[in-house]
Structures are given as structure tokens and as C-alpha cells.
Scaffold this active site. Sequence first.
Site, PDB file in Angstrom:
ATOM      1  N   TYR A 117      -3.926  -3.140   0.501  1.00 38.55           N
ATOM      2  CA  TYR A 117      -2.972  -4.031   1.166  1.00 38.55           C
ATOM      3  C   TYR A 117      -3.136  -5.434   0.599  1.00 38.55           C
ATOM      4  O   TYR A 117      -4.253  -5.932   0.456  1.00 38.55           O
ATOM      5  CB  TYR A 117      -3.227  -4.030   2.676  1.00 38.55           C
ATOM      6  CG  TYR A 117      -2.389  -5.044   3.427  1.00 38.55           C
ATOM      7  CD1 TYR A 117      -1.081  -4.754   3.798  1.00 38.55           C
ATOM      8  CD2 TYR A 117      -2.900  -6.297   3.759  1.00 38.55           C
ATOM      9  CE1 TYR A 117      -0.313  -5.684   4.474  1.00 38.55           C
ATOM     10  CE2 TYR A 117      -2.135  -7.232   4.435  1.00 38.55           C
ATOM     11  CZ  TYR A 117      -0.844  -6.915   4.793  1.00 38.55           C
ATOM     12  OH  TYR A 117      -0.079  -7.851   5.463  1.00 38.55           O
ATOM     13  N   HIS A 118      -2.031  -6.096   0.300  1.00 43.50           N
ATOM     14  CA  HIS A 118      -2.039  -7.413  -0.344  1.00 43.50           C
ATOM     15  C   HIS A 118      -1.876  -8.518   0.697  1.00 43.50           C
ATOM     16  O   HIS A 118      -0.848  -8.628   1.348  1.00 43.50           O
ATOM     17  CB  HIS A 118      -0.891  -7.489  -1.356  1.00 43.50           C
ATOM     18  CG  HIS A 118      -1.079  -8.532  -2.417  1.00 43.50           C
ATOM     19  ND1 HIS A 118      -1.295  -9.859  -2.128  1.00 43.50           N
ATOM     20  CD2 HIS A 118      -1.079  -8.436  -3.775  1.00 43.50           C
ATOM     21  CE1 HIS A 118      -1.403 -10.538  -3.267  1.00 43.50           C
ATOM     22  NE2 HIS A 118      -1.291  -9.697  -4.272  1.00 43.50           N
TER      23      HIS A 118
END
Length: 317
Positions: A117-118
Site C-alpha cells: 500500500y502506497h
Amino acid sequence: MPMADLSSIVCILEEWTVVEYLKKYLIYVVIASLTMSAIVFFFIVPLTIVFFIYLTNILLLMHQGNSDIEANPLSDVWDSARKTIASFWDVYARIWHGYELHGVENLPEGPGILVYYHGAIPIDYLYFLSRLFLWKKRLCLSVADHFVFRLPGLKLLLGVTGIMPGTREECLIALKNGYLVSISPGGVREALFSDESYQLVWGNRKGFARVALDAKVPIIPMYTQNVREGYRMLKERRFFRWLYESTRLPFTPPYGGLPVKFRTYIGEQIPYDPNITTDELVEKTKTAIQALISKHQTIPGSIWKALLERFDKRKSD
């Protein structure tokens, strides 16, 4: 009346005038000062991170000049420099975010694709790379957005840390050579337009799944707790979304940098399955990351709770 007395009266009147003027506009001065202080406070840490990144590149250039190194940036010749860089960022991670890394045992000994996840700023990912190298002396190659390679003065740093544009051919070669390869399918779009609800913003990204199936390697999900509480994006989305979709450049300024607790969790491998389709593998990966988020993250994210977790000494599962 003597001239001296007249001069004194004039001075007193002028002082009264200044005082009255200050009283009248003092509230505006206070508001302006508080506003400027808030701006400096919320943007100083992201700017400091940028400064440290460029400082790291300068130190690498100095190391290259002193050692007369002409080798491939991915070669072991650079390991001493990598260790120095990793040690610096690991100390920063421990001090500022009480950083923890869990689930390293879930990483394969050989090649694999790490999907994560960014956050608004992927500083947590930098912490992960640093600790992985210090613990395992292992380099994980990273797929980055094309705009990263347009940033001036970072070519050597990108090369030594294994950051690449990530074409299909590059990823397959890296995996064939035994590297871990990491990618965030949401990329810059997820960084800019996800929020404290931690929704994945992948669109129709499937390339990572195709590469995993072609290379016959596992996918490993990863997520960092409180990454959105540490750094956030401005709430005005419509204009910045239009700007990003028009230019593919991240003009939205991140803010924050509060010393919240960061814990990175590496989930169990999704093994290679010759009978699974690309779409099925994408959905399976999404489900795995969402499961990590559901297990370890308060939704919606809470800055206060994330700050208090710095004092929670219980070991996380």
C-alpha cells in the site's frame, strides 16, 4: 512653552498613535504568525526528508569519487555505502516513528514480488528497505513512477538502491536473477487520492500479476500501520486530481510528519498457481492487503491514537 516640552508632547502623541495602531492590528499579526507557524510545522518534516535524500546522493557521489568506483550500481562493491545509508535511515525510523518490521520470515529465499500500500510519502517503504538490508543484507529492487527519474540529481542514489522504471522485461530479468521486486499498483494515484480510510486505488493495474505468473514467483503483500496518519495530502481533491490526470505529475503537497507509530507487516505468500488467471491473482492480492489493513489499522485512521501507540510496549502480532 519651551521647544523641548513641545518635542516631548509630540513624541508622546506619536507613541500613543503607534500603540493604538498596534492594538487595532494585533489580532491580524497574531493570526498571521500562527498561520505561518502551522505551515512551517506541517511542511518542515517532508522538506527535511527531501533534504536528507539529496544529502544521501551527495554522500554517494563523494564515496564514488574517493573510491574511484565504476561498477554496476547493483554490484556488491556498493554494499558498504548501502549499509551506511540503511543505518542512517534506520536510526531516523527508530527515533521519529518507533519503526517496527514484522513478518520478514514470510519473504521467500529466492525471487518474489512484494506488493504494498502506497502512503502519501513512501517513507515507510524506505524504512523497510533499510531494515531488510541491515537484517538480511538483501537488496529489494523497487518499481517507481516515471516522474521519479525526472528528478534532478538522484541518478546514482536510484541506481545503488535498486529503483527502476519497472518495465515487464526489467522485472522478469530481476526476478530471474533472484531479486525481490516490489511494486505498489496504486502508485502515485494511491499516494495522492487515498486517505485515512485506507482504500486501495489500483484502477485497472494488473501488470504485477502478469509478471508474477510469467516468472512463476509468489506475491507477498505488505502494509504499514498508520502511514496515513504520519503524512497526509490536502483534502481538496477535484482540482489536484484534474492536474495529476492532465500532467501525470504529483503537484499535491504532502504535509504532516508527526512522530506516529509505524509498523510494517509482511503477510503470507500467495504462491504461484499455474491454474489461476491474472484477474483472479489481482483480486487475491487485493484481498490479502485489505486483510492486513483490517487487522492492524484503525479505520478511519486517528492521528491521536497513532501518536499514543508510541507508548504501547506490547508486541504486535
